[in-house]
Design a protein around this motif. Structure first.
Motif, PDB file in Angstrom:
ATOM      1  N   ASP A 219       0.852  -1.197   0.000  1.00  0.00           N
ATOM      2  CA  ASP A 219       0.000   0.000   0.000  1.00  0.00           C
ATOM      3  C   ASP A 219       0.883   1.240   0.000  1.00  0.00           C
ATOM      4  O   ASP A 219       1.501   1.583   0.985  1.00  0.00           O
ATOM      5  N   TYR A 220       0.918   1.904  -1.132  1.00  0.00           N
ATOM      6  CA  TYR A 220       1.782   3.061  -1.314  1.00  0.00           C
ATOM      7  C   TYR A 220       1.130   4.336  -0.791  1.00  0.00           C
ATOM      8  O   TYR A 220      -0.045   4.587  -1.034  1.00  0.00           O
ATOM      9  N   GLN A 221       1.918   5.125  -0.100  1.00  0.00           N
ATOM     10  CA  GLN A 221       1.479   6.489   0.177  1.00  0.00           C
ATOM     11  C   GLN A 221       1.660   7.310  -1.095  1.00  0.00           C
ATOM     12  O   GLN A 221       0.880   8.206  -1.400  1.00  0.00           O
ATOM     13  N   ALA A 222       2.725   7.023  -1.801  1.00  0.00           N
ATOM     14  CA  ALA A 222       2.958   7.498  -3.169  1.00  0.00           C
ATOM     15  C   ALA A 222       3.745   6.374  -3.834  1.00  0.00           C
ATOM     16  O   ALA A 222       4.636   5.809  -3.217  1.00  0.00           O
ATOM     17  N   PRO A 223       3.447   5.991  -5.030  1.00  0.00           N
ATOM     18  CA  PRO A 223       2.549   6.623  -5.993  1.00  0.00           C
ATOM     19  C   PRO A 223       1.064   6.337  -5.737  1.00  0.00           C
ATOM     20  O   PRO A 223       0.729   5.389  -5.037  1.00  0.00           O
ATOM     21  N   ARG A 224       0.246   7.148  -6.347  1.00  0.00           N
ATOM     22  CA  ARG A 224      -1.189   6.951  -6.273  1.00  0.00           C
ATOM     23  C   ARG A 224      -1.631   5.911  -7.286  1.00  0.00           C
ATOM     24  O   ARG A 224      -0.869   5.506  -8.159  1.00  0.00           O
ATOM     25  N   ASP A 225      -2.898   5.480  -7.142  1.00  0.00           N
ATOM     26  CA  ASP A 225      -3.462   4.588  -8.156  1.00  0.00           C
ATOM     27  C   ASP A 225      -3.393   5.300  -9.515  1.00  0.00           C
ATOM     28  O   ASP A 225      -3.562   6.517  -9.604  1.00  0.00           O
ATOM     29  N   GLY A 226      -3.140   4.530 -10.541  1.00  0.00           N
ATOM     30  CA  GLY A 226      -2.996   5.095 -11.877  1.00  0.00           C
ATOM     31  C   GLY A 226      -1.557   5.261 -12.308  1.00  0.00           C
ATOM     32  O   GLY A 226      -1.299   5.699 -13.423  1.00  0.00           O
ATOM     33  N   TRP A 227      -0.600   4.894 -11.432  1.00  0.00           N
ATOM     34  CA  TRP A 227       0.811   5.078 -11.778  1.00  0.00           C
ATOM     35  C   TRP A 227       1.226   4.262 -13.002  1.00  0.00           C
ATOM     36  O   TRP A 227       2.102   4.678 -13.752  1.00  0.00           O
ATOM     37  N   ALA A 228       0.599   3.129 -13.212  1.00  0.00           N
ATOM     38  CA  ALA A 228       1.006   2.262 -14.322  1.00  0.00           C
ATOM     39  C   ALA A 228       0.586   2.815 -15.673  1.00  0.00           C
ATOM     40  O   ALA A 228       1.278   2.609 -16.680  1.00  0.00           O
ATOM     41  N   THR A 229      -0.525   3.523 -15.713  1.00  0.00           N
ATOM     42  CA  THR A 229      -1.045   4.031 -16.975  1.00  0.00           C
ATOM     43  C   THR A 229      -0.866   5.538 -17.140  1.00  0.00           C
ATOM     44  O   THR A 229      -1.096   6.069 -18.226  1.00  0.00           O
ATOM     45  N   ARG A 230      -0.455   6.222 -16.072  1.00  0.00           N
ATOM     46  CA  ARG A 230      -0.236   7.670 -16.128  1.00  0.00           C
ATOM     47  C   ARG A 230       1.094   7.975 -15.465  1.00  0.00           C
ATOM     48  O   ARG A 230       1.192   8.756 -14.524  1.00  0.00           O
ATOM     49  N   SER A 231       2.141   7.347 -15.954  1.00  0.00           N
ATOM     50  CA  SER A 231       3.433   7.327 -15.274  1.00  0.00           C
ATOM     51  C   SER A 231       4.077   8.701 -15.125  1.00  0.00           C
ATOM     52  O   SER A 231       4.759   8.974 -14.142  1.00  0.00           O
ATOM     53  N   ARG A 232       3.889   9.577 -16.091  1.00  0.00           N
ATOM     54  CA  ARG A 232       4.475  10.917 -15.996  1.00  0.00           C
ATOM     55  C   ARG A 232       3.668  11.809 -15.047  1.00  0.00           C
ATOM     56  O   ARG A 232       4.216  12.654 -14.353  1.00  0.00           O
ATOM     57  N   ALA A 233       2.371  11.589 -15.011  1.00  0.00           N
ATOM     58  CA  ALA A 233       1.498  12.438 -14.208  1.00  0.00           C
ATOM     59  C   ALA A 233       1.513  12.066 -12.731  1.00  0.00           C
ATOM     60  O   ALA A 233       1.235  12.913 -11.875  1.00  0.00           O
ATOM     61  N   VAL A 234       1.827  10.795 -12.420  1.00  0.00           N
ATOM     62  CA  VAL A 234       1.817  10.337 -11.031  1.00  0.00           C
ATOM     63  C   VAL A 234       3.250  10.283 -10.496  1.00  0.00           C
ATOM     64  O   VAL A 234       4.115   9.615 -11.069  1.00  0.00           O
ATOM     65  N   LYS A 235       3.496  10.970  -9.394  1.00  0.00           N
ATOM     66  CA  LYS A 235       4.831  11.002  -8.818  1.00  0.00           C
ATOM     67  C   LYS A 235       5.252   9.615  -8.324  1.00  0.00           C
ATOM     68  O   LYS A 235       4.436   8.849  -7.847  1.00  0.00           O
ATOM     69  N   GLN A 236       6.551   9.327  -8.442  1.00  0.00           N
ATOM     70  CA  GLN A 236       7.160   8.092  -7.968  1.00  0.00           C
ATOM     71  C   GLN A 236       6.590   6.847  -8.634  1.00  0.00           C
ATOM     72  O   GLN A 236       6.580   5.757  -8.050  1.00  0.00           O
ATOM     73  N   SER A 237       6.099   6.995  -9.855  1.00  0.00           N
ATOM     74  CA  SER A 237       5.602   5.829 -10.573  1.00  0.00           C
ATOM     75  C   SER A 237       6.706   4.801 -10.808  1.00  0.00           C
ATOM     76  O   SER A 237       6.440   3.596 -10.887  1.00  0.00           O
ATOM     77  N   THR A 238       7.963   5.286 -10.879  1.00  0.00           N
ATOM     78  CA  THR A 238       9.075   4.350 -11.085  1.00  0.00           C
ATOM     79  C   THR A 238       9.226   3.392  -9.910  1.00  0.00           C
ATOM     80  O   THR A 238       9.713   2.269 -10.087  1.00  0.00           O
TER      81      THR A 238
END
Length: 267
Positions: A219-238
């Motif tokens: 359970d991530y505090q960050a990234p938020r849901d959507g990191w896989a499909t909105r990788s640039r828009a969601v912080k720490q998607s990497t």
């Protein structure tokens, strides 16, 4: 619907995309002996960054499956059809992997968003004992257990990852009654703390754990849901992508100790 490129990071270097009847394949120049990762997503067009990251980071042959119906809002009949379509697509990806010299028996599945329920159901349907643990294996045709053209054409899933699973992920009346079979694969569930997928993910983790499955919810505090499909828009998607790479690497790599200490080796 195509997503804005401003929402996505660029595809990883060193891999290329080729089109296939079932969707797309991401691979490096040498796929010999590599595992096969198949992604089922409600937004396949937005999975290029994650697919290429898995292909480069593991490395692996990565297939992104295109389904006409994710099963998210489907009734029981169409949901079953979605699983059947995904099953056939995975088998076609296995054939493509064999042609490229990869090892489709080293099979991992990723289910993202609403399509996570399809991935879950497929993993359950394909769960079966290892050949070494069963006296019922039959290689009388001489093709071996790794041939995707055998009687069933279906390899068991070695590892399953679910990214922000939708509320329909075994949450319907039919899904909640589904039996979790023995030999269900080790499972990683990635979701945002307090996000829309948190309740479903936590309940699913508890259910799998109670059934004896090696499962971990991240359970991530960050990234938020959507990191896989909105990788640039969601912080720490990497971070989410790196955790996913590590999870599969521990399952397919020589360093894995999963069969010795299952609770410590999810990623």
């Amino acid at each position: 619907m195509m997503s804005s490129p401003l929402l996505h990071r660029r595809a990883a270097r060193g891999v290329r995309r080729t089109s296939a009847d079932f969707g797309a394949l991401w691979r490096g120049t040498d796929t010999t002996g590599q595992p096969l990762i198949v992604i089922c997503s409600s937004r396949p067009a937005a999975m290029s960054w994650l697919a290429s990251s898995l292909a480069a980071g593991l490395p692996a042959l990565v297939a992104v499956v295109r389904l006409t119906d994710s099963g998210a809002e489907a009734d029981a009949t169409s949901a079953t059809e979605s699983v059947g379509a995904f099953d056939r697509a995975v088998t076609e990806a296995a054939r493509a992997a064999t042609a490229l010299g990869a090892d489709p028996a080293r099979l991992g599945i990723v289910g993202e968003g609403a399509a996570a329920s399809v991935a879950l159901t497929l993993a359950a349907a394909r769960a079966k004992p290892d050949a070494d643990d069963s006296d019922e294996s039959d290689d009388s045709d001489g093709r071996g257990d790794n041939d995707p053209n055998d009687e069933f054409g279906r390899h068991p899933v070695m590892r399953l990852a679910l990214i922000s699973p939708g509320s329909s992920s075994w949450g319907s009346a039919a899904g909640s009654a589904a039996v979790i079979p023995p030999f269900f694969p080790p499972t990683l569930i990635q979701f945002a703390r307090g996000g829309s997928a948190a309740q479903t993910s936590t309940a699913l983790e508890q259910r799998l754990s109670a059934a004896g499955v090696a499962v971990r919810g991240t359970d991530y505090q960050a990234p938020r849901d959507g990191w896989a499909t909105r990788s640039r828009a969601v912080k720490q998607s990497t971070r989410g992508a790196n955790d996913l790479v590590a999870f599969f690497a521990r399952g397919f790599g020589a360093a894995s100790t999963f069969h010795v200490i299952p609770g410590w080796d999810l990623h």
